[in-house]
Design an enzyme around this catalytic site. Sequence first.
Site, PDB file in Angstrom:
ATOM      1  N   GLY A 244      21.462 -17.432  -1.771  1.00 13.06           N
ATOM      2  CA  GLY A 244      20.048 -17.412  -1.401  1.00 13.06           C
ATOM      3  C   GLY A 244      19.204 -17.125  -2.626  1.00 13.06           C
TER       4      GLY A 244
ATOM      5  N   LEU B 102      14.701 -18.752 -16.364  1.00 10.39           N
ATOM      6  CA  LEU B 102      15.033 -20.165 -16.160  1.00 10.39           C
ATOM      7  C   LEU B 102      14.098 -20.835 -15.164  1.00 10.39           C
ATOM      8  CD1 LEU B 102      18.921 -19.919 -15.958  1.00 10.39           C
ATOM      9  CD2 LEU B 102      17.470 -20.217 -17.975  1.00 10.39           C
TER      10      LEU B 102
ATOM     11  N   GLN C 181      13.460 -13.191  -6.750  1.00 10.34           N
ATOM     12  CA  GLN C 181      14.524 -12.189  -6.848  1.00 10.34           C
ATOM     13  C   GLN C 181      13.952 -10.801  -7.102  1.00 10.34           C
ATOM     14  OE1 GLN C 181      18.075 -12.160  -6.530  1.00 10.34           O
ATOM     15  NE2 GLN C 181      17.207 -13.795  -5.329  1.00 10.34           N
TER      16      GLN C 181
ATOM     17  N   LYS D  10      19.338 -12.959 -19.202  1.00  7.57           N
ATOM     18  CA  LYS D  10      20.006 -11.800 -18.626  1.00  7.57           C
ATOM     19  C   LYS D  10      19.899 -11.943 -17.100  1.00  7.57           C
ATOM     20  CE  LYS D  10      18.518  -8.828 -22.478  1.00  7.57           C
ATOM     21  NZ  LYS D  10      17.571  -7.738 -22.863  1.00  7.57           N
TER      22      LYS D  10
ATOM     23  N   GLY E 296      19.155 -10.381 -10.611  1.00  4.95           N
ATOM     24  CA  GLY E 296      19.376 -10.161  -9.180  1.00  4.95           C
ATOM     25  C   GLY E 296      19.201  -8.720  -8.750  1.00  4.95           C
ATOM     26  N   GLU E 297      19.412  -7.800  -9.660  1.00  6.88           N
ATOM     27  CA  GLU E 297      19.442  -6.406  -9.232  1.00  6.88           C
ATOM     28  C   GLU E 297      18.403  -5.507  -9.876  1.00  6.88           C
ATOM     29  OE1 GLU E 297      23.912  -5.467  -8.299  1.00  6.88           O
ATOM     30  OE2 GLU E 297      23.743  -7.212  -9.590  1.00  6.88           O
TER      31      GLU E 297
END
Lengths: 329, 779
Positions: free
Chosen positions: B486, B649, B657, B720, B723-724
């Site tokens: 996702g 990107l 995100q 880098k 996501g977190e």
Amino acid sequence: MHPFSFTTAETAAVALRLAAEDPRARYLAGGTTLVDLMKLEVERPTQLIDITALPLTEVTTLPNGALRVGAMVRNSDLAHNEDVRRRYPMLSQALLAGASGQLRNMATTGGNLLQRTRCPYFRDTAMPCNKREPGTGCSALHGENRGHAVLGTSEACIATHPSDMAVALVALDAAVRTAGPQGERVIPIAELHRLPGGHPEIETTLAPGELITAVEIPALPFAARSLYVKVRDRASYAFALASAAVAVDLDKGVVRDARVALGGVGTVPWRSRAAEDALHGKPAGAATYRAAAEAALAGAVPREHNAFKIELARRTLVRALTRLEANPA
Amino acid sequence: MTAPHAEGTAGVVGTPINRVDGMLKITGAARYTAEIPLEGLLHAVMVTSTIARGEIEEIDTSAAEMSAGVIRVMTPDNTPKLESLEKYQREGGKGTGGSGGGRPTGRALSLFQDKRVEYNGQPIALVIADSFEAATHAASLVRVKYRAETPTIEMASALPSAYPYTQKVLGREPPATRRGDLAAGLAAADVRVDEAYTTPMENHNPMEMHATIAAWDGDHVTLWDSTQNVYGVRGTIAKSLSIPPENVRVISHFIGGAFGSKGSAWSHVVLAAMAAREVGRPVKIVVTRRQMFGPVGGRPHTVQQVTLGATRDGTLTALRHDSTSSTSTLEEWLESCVLATRILYDCPNEETSHSLVRLNVGTPTYMRAPGEATGLFALESAMDELAYALEMDPIALRLKNYAEADPESGKPWSSKSLRECYQWGAEHFGWSRRTPTPRSMREGDELVGYGMATATYPANRMPASAVACILPDGHVTIKAASHELGTGTYTVLAQLAADAIGVPVERIEVQLGDTDLPQNPISAGSMTVTSTGSAVHLAAMAARDKLVQLAVSDPESPLHGARHEEVEIIDGRLTRRANAPRGETIQSLLARHGGAPIEEKADAKPGDERQQYSMHAFGAVFVEVRVDPELGTVRVARALGTYGVGRVLNPKTARNQLMGGITFGIGMALMEHTRVDARNGRYVNADIAEYHIPVHADVPSIEVLFVDEQDPHVDPIGAKGIGEIGMTGVAAAIANAVFHATGVRVRELPITLDKLFPEMSIHSSNSPRQASPSRGFGS
Ligand SMILES: Cc1cc2nc3c(=O)[nH]c(=O)nc-3n(C[C@H](O)[C@H](O)[C@H](O)COP(=O)(O)OP(=O)(O)OC[C@H]3O[C@@H](n4cnc5c(N)ncnc54)[C@H](O)[C@@H]3O)c2cc1C
Ligand code: SF4
């Protein structure tokens, strides 16, 4: 989910007959409580009687000025009804403070009144619960009871009645119209829900198979100035930690009449005549409101995790009264 | 090393294109695991325990077996013993750690091999039937008798049993560290903070519950599994069932959210394969929402002691962070709370440690920013407390102790833009409007609080492989067994390939989530882009090189004889840079060469640069909260995060995100809390009506800003992970803002309104400890 049969009732008479024939049948309205509990195996009806086709979807004004709301009127329709918004704003606000848009589109007036508690132990068949299985004990009494009631509790059950709508309706002295094996009758809403006492499994005074056909809200001109305040753990889509429905009739800064009901803290939708008495004839203002709040929570019994609710409910009531005074319209 | 581009052609990398799989998803054409149709598919439902510790005395399945549609009920009484586990047990195996040590199942699973029960909700039987409804009903008919033992449930009472964790953390970091002389540092301090911070157990609640379908064909098995790690699942199935990995295929095309919970093969995955083998038909298991609480991991409880010492000017002289987290009795799983502390501030005297407490609860696992989210709540709250104690601006305090190089290893950063993040973030947020005194800012009747915290997450990377295949019709296929959680993996990989080769992104087809594709690591640790993205880039570049080679050495090509570097490819057309009109399309070139596709594989892995540089992403997060002074309700009014995450990107998916991370952080700060009954370990709020995560009304305007960061070292694409990091720091920023608004320091998450009313809690078991000023609130 246990196997069950499904029947659609076109008329109230058919619904009543079907229910009379099968004591383990249940009426299906919006299904947002019933189907949920069936999936959890808390409710195990042998038959569902679909009553959504019954012609009980009107909101009408009666000759005596009361507003009659058909039992099948959906919560969203009722919330947006012009008469409700104008005459009983607290009812509209209470409805809109409940559940989510999708649920309100399904939920009905009758079903909302009869929704079951959100006590997590009631909803978990692996845990003892006097309401679900009489005599097994109350898991909440010494368990996770942060969300539980502080008013009207017993050692057998401390579950809250979760409805927002019903809180506004008890404040408004609504009457519940029913049809049953014994014919039709009218039940004052304050007499519909029963305190748990030693029998939390008996939640209402309805007879088995008795069908709610309408709710009638008496004319109450000063309810045009009314308000519902709900406090919860997130901004939306959560049950009340505490809520207050208030209507106040002010005459030159003095309270002539008032209606007060609380949600989130009682085992039934909690009309507080003590708070109303504390307001009567008193000057509007912080001291009077605080006194009313103290009176409303006078008999509250805290448990391990829900003591905060007592003061929270007081402040919620004070907030509702204060805001109503500030924004009379 | 970025893809070459014609001047003036910017390329698609770095542009906010829509998701390439967006249409599939919004039209329902994207098939998620539970939706895969198979001939003869059976449905299985897990029966779970209702005690937290003990022994199963008897399972009565007679009623369930008689129930309509039931094919088989698997219990410890009739489930075949797994040779792999028997051997492991014989050899005294006690495999530990998230990776499972030598345990063939990886995680300690419940596969009905014995009759032990170690937590409430543990799978103990499986009902297989011809419909989901039949299986669900029959599961309710299974009767179980237990010999119950007293479980250990509560962290607070179990704390005395805490023991130091002594293995490597994440297989690479020491469990505890010590640098300088902490006692001397504390002695030299003018001001000290020494407080305990706690975070509760939490559970992942992605929209899609875990699901597995297993189908055998002879001795080969195919699993459709909602997993972040197809190769990992393949390994677990092969080892558990003692079959060669080549006989296992795992497919995971779309995942409806994972956040770490789908990083491991949990019991239902192996059970599906065992069940399908038993009954000789494909079997599907979909974990129920209640079963999301326990059997598939969650965030453990943490209790973290942070001690800070500083001189009057704010220079840190001592920093200590000791974390104790809960694990299960089945397995040692560590929440690595102190890793971020080791690298964040330039403090000469520092000690960190991890300890564990074993509880009878489901084994914890990675949950978005595991360790960083929890650890930074403690550290960044303590830094705020220190700032108040010093009467210093919290940003100034952080800048005063800014680490110019990794303070733990001494290595230079591959890149670090944290200073810019603080400064830029403060500017955009309007930090200067903040008056530091608690309760000093109001709007209308509400208290206003500003809070900030640092965000950080390591720039992880693992070996990954990809195939790029340029087809004779000018399209390109990218193959890599990575995953679409996702997050936008299909999209950014397509962008990378499009630019590397020089074709429009619409002509790229990305294939993911299948062990028939080249091996890739778990999509976790924010490393999909760094690992798989690098491999895709290299594979696509290699394919491009081969294409160019073909053209320049082909006498019939208009590019014949051109130097390699002279050739550019734009929109699938090869030209000579100096003479753009002369050129040809990929199609015409390949047609002359027999219409064979060009296929190149790349194996990308981190190298020496990891020894030379310390690699982390950094950011700063700012929030404004509104607190009702009487009712104690906290709402986040706005949030802003600034991040240095290398090359971005796709700004759209990236922002998505980070906004998601911040939203998750709001939930962590204000709501998320798995409530477990202290008496019997029952998960009490095991549904998403009662387990609160933010709804739309809780999510304010969130602004995400990226610092333009060039990182030539981190990986071939300069990115880098993202996501977190968005989740990190948020809980502390909110707690700090709540303190600023109210003067009440809540050190125990979540910050619910009852914790802001200490005077209201008559005998609440979890009343918060108060920092100065410790006066009550709202009275
Ligand atoms: C996730 C979630 C969140 C919610 N949040 C809130 C909230 O914040 N506040 C709130 O107030 N409510 C909330 N609700 C509850 C919701 O308002 C009720 O479920 C709904 O009002 C019930 O109405 P229904 O028509 O769907 O009832 P049903 O589920 O159809 O019926 C409920 C019960 O009433 C009986 N019944 C229904 N109609 C009649 C009738 N005419 N005569 C006799 N018996 C009848 C049924 O047999 C059944 O036993 C929430 C529900 C969910 C699932
Ligand atoms: S509070 Fe009532 S509903 Fe809840 S466990 Fe006790 S008896 Fe059951």
